[in-house]
Design an enzyme around this catalytic site. Structure first.
Site, mmCIF file in Angstrom:
data_model
loop_
_atom_site.group_PDB
_atom_site.id
_atom_site.type_symbol
_atom_site.label_atom_id
_atom_site.label_comp_id
_atom_site.label_asym_id
_atom_site.label_seq_id
_atom_site.Cartn_x
_atom_site.Cartn_y
_atom_site.Cartn_z
ATOM 1 C CG HIS A 54 -0.388 0.091 2.533
ATOM 2 N ND1 HIS A 54 0.442 -0.884 3.066
ATOM 3 C CD2 HIS A 54 -0.471 1.049 3.502
ATOM 4 C CE1 HIS A 54 0.818 -0.535 4.293
ATOM 5 N NE2 HIS A 54 0.283 0.649 4.581
ATOM 6 C CG HIS A 56 0.100 4.307 4.777
ATOM 7 N ND1 HIS A 56 -0.597 3.520 5.673
ATOM 8 C CD2 HIS A 56 -0.771 5.270 4.353
ATOM 9 C CE1 HIS A 56 -1.839 3.984 5.790
ATOM 10 N NE2 HIS A 56 -1.970 5.039 4.994
ATOM 11 C CG ASP A 58 4.989 3.048 7.391
ATOM 12 O OD1 ASP A 58 4.059 3.523 6.716
ATOM 13 O OD2 ASP A 58 4.820 2.137 8.223
ATOM 14 C CG HIS A 59 4.227 0.187 4.179
ATOM 15 N ND1 HIS A 59 4.153 -1.136 4.567
ATOM 16 C CD2 HIS A 59 3.824 0.909 5.250
ATOM 17 C CE1 HIS A 59 3.721 -1.193 5.827
ATOM 18 N NE2 HIS A 59 3.512 0.037 6.252
ATOM 19 C CG HIS A 113 -3.805 -0.071 6.967
ATOM 20 N ND1 HIS A 113 -3.730 0.544 8.192
ATOM 21 C CD2 HIS A 113 -2.674 0.293 6.301
ATOM 22 C CE1 HIS A 113 -2.600 1.244 8.260
ATOM 23 N NE2 HIS A 113 -1.949 1.110 7.129
ATOM 24 C CG HIS A 175 4.555 -1.724 11.373
ATOM 25 N ND1 HIS A 175 5.326 -0.600 11.496
ATOM 26 C CD2 HIS A 175 3.753 -1.521 10.299
ATOM 27 C CE1 HIS A 175 4.997 0.276 10.544
ATOM 28 N NE2 HIS A 175 4.052 -0.261 9.798
HETATM 29 FE FE FE Z 1 2.976 0.776 8.171
HETATM 30 ZN ZN ZN Z 2 0.136 1.598 6.607
#
Ligand code: FE
Ligand code: ZN
Length: 257
Positions: A54, A56, A58-59, A113, A175
């Site tokens: 996805h 975001h 942090d990805h 999410h 995570h």
């Molecule tokens: Fe994340």
């Molecule tokens: Zn996320």
């Protein structure tokens, strides 16, 4: 195909899929480029693909820099994420199949999410071996992702697809949240002996700075409250007899935990 777990940012994991024979690698959700580049140098491997779950930061934070280093690589992501994933070239939908090395991954559409979230599932190659599930921020060890762009109904549907996979599937989530997830889980499913045992094991592991990822899907089915909306104990804990409402209430409690 070997899976190499890399640490990134404060609590993210990046997964490097490595084929030693062809000397190629693919990376799942590069939060940042540096740990990936370092590992690739050590292996002397060529990066051929980025698999994003996805959009975001942090990805996908490492996408741009990895593309610069390896301009030939292919960037995969969900069809609904068009315009949100840097460098995305392939737009995947439920049931699509993609190839890495000798393995084929099935794409599972798991909105909740985010509205575009996908997971990558590599079925086992041989009988008795594990399958590999890369599920981003949808299912966590002992928990699940927050609902930023989706409804409880959507998330239950998404988690149902994951729950239908074999117990012997390794869950590679993005995570290290396991200990706090299990701490919360005990507040809604405290009589669950498997959960109590898991909490103790994870506490010891984290005291030794050990990673708790991957977990096994069979363990998640027995101990993760976000896969257990049909269980009487959980329904009682949140005073509902409706599965989706049970899930929604547990998610709501976790948001405030
Ligand atoms: Fe994340
Ligand atoms: Zn996320």
């Amino acid at each position: 195909m070997q899976v190499i777990r890399l640490e990134a940012l404060s609590d993210n994991y990046i997964f490097l899929l490595y084929d030693a024979e062809q000397n190629i690698a693919a990376v799942v959700d590069p939060a940042e480029a540096e740990p990936v580049l370092k590992q690739l140098t050590q292996l002397n491997a060529v990066l051929v693909a980025i698999f994003n779950t996805h959009h975001h930061g942090d990805h996908v934070g490492g996408n741009q820099q990895l593309i610069q280093k390896f301009p030939q690589l292919t960037v995969y992501g969900g069809a609904e994420d068009r315009g949100r994933i840097p460098g995305q070239q392939v737009f995947l939908q439920q049931g699509d199949r993609i190839q890495f090395s000798s393995r084929t991954a099935e794409v599972i559409f798991v909105p909740g999410h985010t509205r575009a979230h996908i997971a990558y599932y590599f079925p086992p190659e041989n009988l008795g071996e594990t399958g590999e599930l890369f599920c981003g921020d949808t299912l966590f060890a002992g928990g699940c992702g927050r609902l930023f762009e989706g409804t409880p109904t959507q998330m239950v549907d998404s988690l149902s697809k994951i729950r239908a996979l074999p117990d012997n599937t390794r869950v590679w989530c993005a995570h290290e949240y396991t200990l706090s997830n299990l701490k919360f889980a005990l507040t809604v499913d405290g009589d669950n002996a498997d959960l109590q045992r898991r909490y103790d094991e994870v506490t010891v592991a984290r005291n030794h700075q050990e990673a708790t990822i991957p977990s096994l899907l069979g363990v998640e089915k027995r101990t993760n409250p976000f896969l257990r909306w049909e269980q009487k104990a959980l329904q009682l804990a949140v005073k509902s007899s409706d599965p989706v409402q049970t899930f929604a209430r547990i998610r709501g409690m976790k948001d405030k935990f």
